[in-house]
Design an enzyme around this catalytic site. Sequence first.
Site, short mmCIF file in Angstrom:
data_model
loop_
_atom_site.label_atom_id
_atom_site.label_comp_id
_atom_site.label_asym_id
_atom_site.label_seq_id
_atom_site.Cartn_x
_atom_site.Cartn_y
_atom_site.Cartn_z
N GLY A 102 42.55 33.94 47.90
CA GLY A 102 40.89 34.77 48.09
C GLY A 102 40.19 34.64 47.37
N GLN A 125 33.64 38.49 42.80
CA GLN A 125 33.85 38.47 41.38
C GLN A 125 33.34 37.25 41.04
OE1 GLN A 125 37.41 37.94 43.96
NE2 GLN A 125 38.73 38.70 42.48
N CYS A 145 44.90 40.19 41.36
CA CYS A 145 43.92 40.38 41.44
C CYS A 145 43.68 39.48 40.43
CB CYS A 145 42.79 41.25 41.84
SG CYS A 145 41.23 41.47 41.79
N LEU A 146 42.39 38.70 41.04
CA LEU A 146 41.97 37.35 40.03
C LEU A 146 41.15 38.18 39.04
CD1 LEU A 146 41.13 34.61 42.23
CD2 LEU A 146 43.63 34.81 41.19
N HIS A 148 41.37 43.03 50.96
CA HIS A 148 41.14 43.64 49.43
C HIS A 148 40.28 42.72 49.44
CE1 HIS A 148 42.65 42.82 46.01
NE2 HIS A 148 41.91 41.73 45.70
N GLU A 149 39.64 41.68 50.21
CA GLU A 149 38.24 40.65 49.48
C GLU A 149 37.25 41.69 50.14
OE1 GLU A 149 40.25 37.86 47.58
OE2 GLU A 149 39.00 38.65 47.68
N HIS A 179 35.60 43.99 47.68
CA HIS A 179 35.34 43.84 46.55
C HIS A 179 34.28 43.92 47.13
CE1 HIS A 179 38.05 42.25 43.17
NE2 HIS A 179 38.58 41.51 44.34
O1 K2U Z 1 40.41 38.72 45.34
C1 K2U Z 1 41.31 38.02 44.73
O2 K2U Z 1 41.57 38.44 43.99
C2 K2U Z 1 42.22 37.40 45.07
C3 K2U Z 1 43.47 38.02 45.40
C4 K2U Z 1 43.31 38.22 46.84
C5 K2U Z 1 44.72 39.11 47.70
C6 K2U Z 1 45.38 39.28 46.39
C7 K2U Z 1 46.29 40.97 47.20
C8 K2U Z 1 47.07 40.25 48.11
C9 K2U Z 1 46.13 38.96 49.44
C10 K2U Z 1 44.90 38.51 48.81
C11 K2U Z 1 44.42 36.68 44.75
O3 K2U Z 1 44.76 35.73 45.26
S1 K2U Z 1 45.72 37.13 43.82
C12 K2U Z 1 46.57 36.27 43.83
C13 K2U Z 1 47.68 36.31 44.62
C14 K2U Z 1 47.97 35.08 45.28
C15 K2U Z 1 49.57 34.74 45.99
C16 K2U Z 1 49.47 36.10 46.68
C17 K2U Z 1 48.82 37.11 47.27
C18 K2U Z 1 47.82 37.24 45.97
ZN ZN Z 2 40.66 41.11 44.04
#
Ligand code: K2U
Ligand code: ZN
Length: 167
Positions: free
Chosen positions: A46, A51, A91-92, A133-134, A137
Site C-alpha cells: 500500500g 507518504q 510502514c514504508l 493504515h493508508e 496516513h
Molecule cells: O503505508 C505503507 O507504508 C504501506 C504499508 C502497508 C501496510 C502496513 C501494515 C499492514 C498492512 C499494510 C507497507 O506495505 S509495509 C510492508 C508490508 C508488506 C507486506 C505486508 C505487510 C506490510
Molecule cells: Zn504506512
Amino acid sequence: MSLLKILHYPDPRLKKVAAPVTKFDNALRALVADMADTMYAAPGIGLAATQVDCHLRIVVIDVSEERNSLLILINAKIVRKDGLQVFEEGCLSVPGIYEKVERAEEITVEYFDLAGNAQTLTASGLLAVCIQHELDHLEGKVFVDYLSQLKQMRIKAKLLKHARADM
Ligand code: K2U
Ligand code: ZN
C-alpha cells in the site's frame, strides 16, 4: 516509470491532512501511476499520497500474491467498521519498525475510482488493515502514533540517528 521519494518518520510533512481530489484528469492519472510504481518497487502492499509529499486523498493498494490487482481509492471514507483484529504492522515511512496494532476486522469503504465513478467496497483481514493504515496516513497519522510515548521516543531517536548517518 517514475519512482517517488518516500518521506520518513518523523518528517513533519507526514502529519499533514490531505485534501479531497477535485480533478479526475491526466495529472491525477500520472500521479497514481507513479505511486503504484513506487509501491511495487519498495516493495509494499500500500502507499498513501501523503507518504510521497502529495497531500491529496489518494491511496494505492495491492495485497495480491501475484502483485497484479491494483486498487486505487480516491476520496475514500470508511462508513462501517465491525469486529477487531491485531496485526503486526510495518510502514514504508518507518523502515525497520514492526509493532502490533489493533484495527477493525471488517470495513465498508465508499470511494471514487480513477474515472471518478463512486464505488463501495467491503474488506476484511489484511486488505482491511491496509486500507485503515493508508487512510490514517491521509489524516496525518502513522501507525507508531498508536504506541506508547516511550516506544515512540525510541523509534524517533533510532530513525533520526539513521537519517544523520545517511547524510
Ligand atoms: O503505508 C505503507 O507504508 C504501506 C504499508 C502497508 C501496510 C502496513 C501494515 C499492514 C498492512 C499494510 C507497507 O506495505 S509495509 C510492508 C508490508 C508488506 C507486506 C505486508 C505487510 C506490510
Ligand atoms: Zn504506512
